[in-house]
Design a protein around this motif. Structure first.
Motif, PDB file in Angstrom:
ATOM      1  N   MET A 121      26.149 -67.803 -19.190  1.00  0.00           N
ATOM      2  CA  MET A 121      25.991 -66.990 -18.140  1.00  0.00           C
ATOM      3  C   MET A 121      24.783 -66.455 -17.635  1.00  0.00           C
ATOM      4  O   MET A 121      24.469 -66.211 -16.502  1.00  0.00           O
ATOM      5  N   THR A 122      24.023 -65.789 -18.579  1.00  0.00           N
ATOM      6  CA  THR A 122      22.785 -65.159 -18.442  1.00  0.00           C
ATOM      7  C   THR A 122      21.732 -66.364 -17.891  1.00  0.00           C
ATOM      8  O   THR A 122      20.975 -66.196 -16.877  1.00  0.00           O
ATOM      9  N   GLN A 123      21.962 -67.380 -18.374  1.00  0.00           N
ATOM     10  CA  GLN A 123      20.894 -68.695 -18.257  1.00  0.00           C
ATOM     11  C   GLN A 123      21.195 -69.340 -16.873  1.00  0.00           C
ATOM     12  O   GLN A 123      20.526 -69.457 -16.213  1.00  0.00           O
ATOM     13  N   GLU A 127      18.650 -69.273 -14.133  1.00  0.00           N
ATOM     14  CA  GLU A 127      18.366 -70.845 -13.279  1.00  0.00           C
ATOM     15  C   GLU A 127      18.759 -70.885 -11.659  1.00  0.00           C
ATOM     16  O   GLU A 127      18.339 -71.679 -11.193  1.00  0.00           O
ATOM     17  N   SER A 128      19.774 -69.957 -11.330  1.00  0.00           N
ATOM     18  CA  SER A 128      20.066 -70.032 -10.009  1.00  0.00           C
ATOM     19  C   SER A 128      19.123 -68.910  -9.327  1.00  0.00           C
ATOM     20  O   SER A 128      19.463 -68.866  -7.891  1.00  0.00           O
ATOM     21  N   GLY A 129      17.993 -68.486  -9.833  1.00  0.00           N
ATOM     22  CA  GLY A 129      17.170 -67.502  -9.300  1.00  0.00           C
ATOM     23  C   GLY A 129      17.317 -66.184  -9.138  1.00  0.00           C
ATOM     24  O   GLY A 129      16.585 -65.397  -8.339  1.00  0.00           O
ATOM     25  N   TYR A 130      18.323 -65.625  -9.851  1.00  0.00           N
ATOM     26  CA  TYR A 130      18.654 -64.222  -9.795  1.00  0.00           C
ATOM     27  C   TYR A 130      17.547 -63.261 -10.624  1.00  0.00           C
ATOM     28  O   TYR A 130      17.380 -62.296 -10.357  1.00  0.00           O
ATOM     29  N   ILE A 131      16.737 -63.947 -11.489  1.00  0.00           N
ATOM     30  CA  ILE A 131      15.399 -63.469 -12.090  1.00  0.00           C
ATOM     31  C   ILE A 131      14.303 -63.072 -11.045  1.00  0.00           C
ATOM     32  O   ILE A 131      13.541 -62.085 -11.386  1.00  0.00           O
ATOM     33  N   VAL A 132      14.289 -63.531  -9.893  1.00  0.00           N
ATOM     34  CA  VAL A 132      13.305 -63.340  -8.899  1.00  0.00           C
ATOM     35  C   VAL A 132      13.709 -61.993  -8.468  1.00  0.00           C
ATOM     36  O   VAL A 132      12.622 -61.358  -7.891  1.00  0.00           O
ATOM     37  N   ARG A 133      14.681 -61.781  -8.201  1.00  0.00           N
ATOM     38  CA  ARG A 133      15.193 -60.361  -7.637  1.00  0.00           C
ATOM     39  C   ARG A 133      15.070 -59.309  -8.567  1.00  0.00           C
ATOM     40  O   ARG A 133      15.134 -58.150  -8.223  1.00  0.00           O
ATOM     41  N   ARG A 135      16.261 -58.300 -13.091  1.00  0.00           N
ATOM     42  CA  ARG A 135      16.323 -58.555 -14.601  1.00  0.00           C
ATOM     43  C   ARG A 135      18.065 -59.106 -14.474  1.00  0.00           C
ATOM     44  O   ARG A 135      18.554 -58.644 -13.746  1.00  0.00           O
ATOM     45  N   VAL A 136      18.222 -59.954 -15.623  1.00  0.00           N
ATOM     46  CA  VAL A 136      19.651 -60.395 -15.739  1.00  0.00           C
ATOM     47  C   VAL A 136      19.808 -59.714 -17.221  1.00  0.00           C
ATOM     48  O   VAL A 136      19.140 -60.088 -18.128  1.00  0.00           O
ATOM     49  N   GLY A 162      11.131 -62.340 -26.775  1.00  0.00           N
ATOM     50  CA  GLY A 162      10.148 -61.224 -26.603  1.00  0.00           C
ATOM     51  C   GLY A 162       9.371 -61.282 -25.443  1.00  0.00           C
ATOM     52  O   GLY A 162       9.010 -60.438 -24.684  1.00  0.00           O
ATOM     53  N   GLN A 163       9.401 -62.766 -24.884  1.00  0.00           N
ATOM     54  CA  GLN A 163       8.648 -62.746 -23.724  1.00  0.00           C
ATOM     55  C   GLN A 163       9.437 -62.723 -22.395  1.00  0.00           C
ATOM     56  O   GLN A 163       9.629 -61.596 -21.616  1.00  0.00           O
ATOM     57  N   GLU A 164      10.200 -63.958 -21.832  1.00  0.00           N
ATOM     58  CA  GLU A 164      11.146 -63.723 -20.722  1.00  0.00           C
ATOM     59  C   GLU A 164      12.522 -63.382 -21.290  1.00  0.00           C
ATOM     60  O   GLU A 164      13.491 -62.758 -20.602  1.00  0.00           O
ATOM     61  N   VAL A 165      12.933 -63.727 -22.842  1.00  0.00           N
ATOM     62  CA  VAL A 165      14.208 -63.115 -23.284  1.00  0.00           C
ATOM     63  C   VAL A 165      13.917 -61.903 -24.064  1.00  0.00           C
ATOM     64  O   VAL A 165      13.026 -61.971 -24.998  1.00  0.00           O
TER      65      VAL A 165
END
Length: 165
Positions: A121-123, A127-133, A135-136, A162-165
């Protein structure tokens, strides 16, 4: 006097401990064969295996719950990570989940263990663009669980931990 009584009790406890220590077989952890045993005293440490151990009778309910002697602690698979992701039950509901998340402020997802709720679900949100707004986030009850989930998600997401995740 009181100190004399305390001293006497202490000495009695010490004597009891020493007598208890004398009854414990020596060298049980290693295979030992005395080259010059006194009459009839030759024993191997292996003869003491299981001395004082509880019986290994496992109740039927426990055998059924944990698979008896053939318990499994995870699966080994030859599938690629993408094939594994597609084989999870949550994959079929991907579009519906993302739509439900966008339609609702709060969403409770209930599923079987290993269905992909935490890792997938986090991925899907990323992938749906929620990380642009923003953090997940994904919470776990213990640090070890959080670290193992983060490791798995970073492997699937294709980034360094440790970078994106």
């Amino acid at each position: 006097t009181q100190s004399a009584l305390a001293k006497e009790r202490r000495e009695l406890r010490q004597a009891r401990r020493e007598s208890d220590m004398d009854t414990i077989p020596k060298g049980v952890g290693k295979l030992y064969d005395d080259p010059m045993p006194e009459g009839g005293q030759r024993q191997l440490a292996g003869d003491f295996k299981g001395v004082g151990a509880q019986s290994m009778d496992v109740p039927e309910w426990k055998k059924a719950s944990f698979g008896g002697n053939k318990a499994s602690y995870g699966k080994r698979t030859s599938l690629t990570i993408q094939e594994q992701r597609k084989s999870l039950p949550i994959y079929k509901l991907r579009e519906q989940l993302v739509q439900a998340i966008s339609d609702n402020q709060v969403l409770i997802v209930i599923g079987e263990t290993g269905s992909g709720k935490t890792t997938q679900m986090t991925q899907y949100l990323a992938e749906s663009g929620y990380i642009v707004r923003g953090r997940v986030g994904c919470t776990q009850p213990r640090r070890v669980a959080a670290m193992s989930v983060a490791k798995r998600v970073s492997e699937e997401f294709g980034c360094r931990l440790g970078q994106e995740v």
